[in-house]
Design a protein around this motif. Structure first.
Motif: not given
Length: 209
Positions: A96, A100, A105-107, A110
């Protein structure tokens, strides 16, 4: 995509890589083979921009290779030996973190990192720390880190190291998927199976005179 023009590497009077020329077209796989000591890893380091050739040039899309160039770093990913691994981060944390860093964008990061975990069969190990992994699992983690970022060119040294035949097949599948999506791959390997499955072209290195 990649052009090697009379590239060689020497240290003093010792030749680490004898002069060679080759080209790799976009979306193709070049497999580099040869005995230990023939310069496979040295060649990969020059292509990845972490070693300057003594003579000749390495170009990617007509640009001279240099690790200091931000655009080059964005386009070219490399795994030459295991990447740095933090003892206090889990397998999933590592993946992650890389995703990242590159995706922002974190989503999206993920989703992307979990997809790589699943692809490499690492999902059951997601909560483990590095010291809890076998040598083969650590190799897969290293591969997962380099696959957890976008790239146009992937340069990778002996991805089959420490893996049993079943996991070599997993790696072949992952690398084939990147080739099929349009990436250009350069792979040094001792695995005949990996070479047979992936190579569009094979470059054999011999010992320097």
């Amino acid at each position: 995509m990649i052009d090697l023009d009379e590239v060689s590497v020497s240290v003093g009077n010792v030749t680490l890589l004898a002069p060679l020329s080759a080209t790799v077209d976009s979306g193709h796989v070049l497999v580099i083979r040869g005995r230990n000591g023939t310069g496979k890893s040295t060649l990969l380091r020059t292509m990845a921009g972490v070693r300057t050739p003594t003579s000749g040039t390495v170009r990617i899309d007509d640009d001279i290779v240099t690790e200091r160039d931000r655009r080059f770093r964005r386009r070219v990913a490399a795994m030459i030996g295991l990447p740095p691994i933090a003892p206090d981060l889990t397998v999933e944390d590592h993946m992650l973190l890389v995703a990242s860093t590159w995706l922002g964008d974190p989503r999206a990061a993920t989703r992307f990192s979990r997809g790589v975990l699943e692809e490499l069969g690492l999902t059951p190990l997601a909560a483990r720390f590095p010291h809890e992994l076998s040598s083969g699992q650590t190799q897969l983690l290293g591969l997962g880190l380099v696959l957890s970022r976008p790239f146009d060119v992937l340069i990778i040294d002996e991805p089959e190291q420490r893996l049993d035949p079943e996991h070599v097949d997993v790696v072949i599948g992952a690398l084939r998927a990147r080739r099929d999506s349009g990436a250009t791959l350069v792979i040094a390997t001792h695995s005949s199976r990996l070479a047979e499955e992936l190579a569009d072209h094979t470059l054999w290195l011999s010992e320097a005179a």
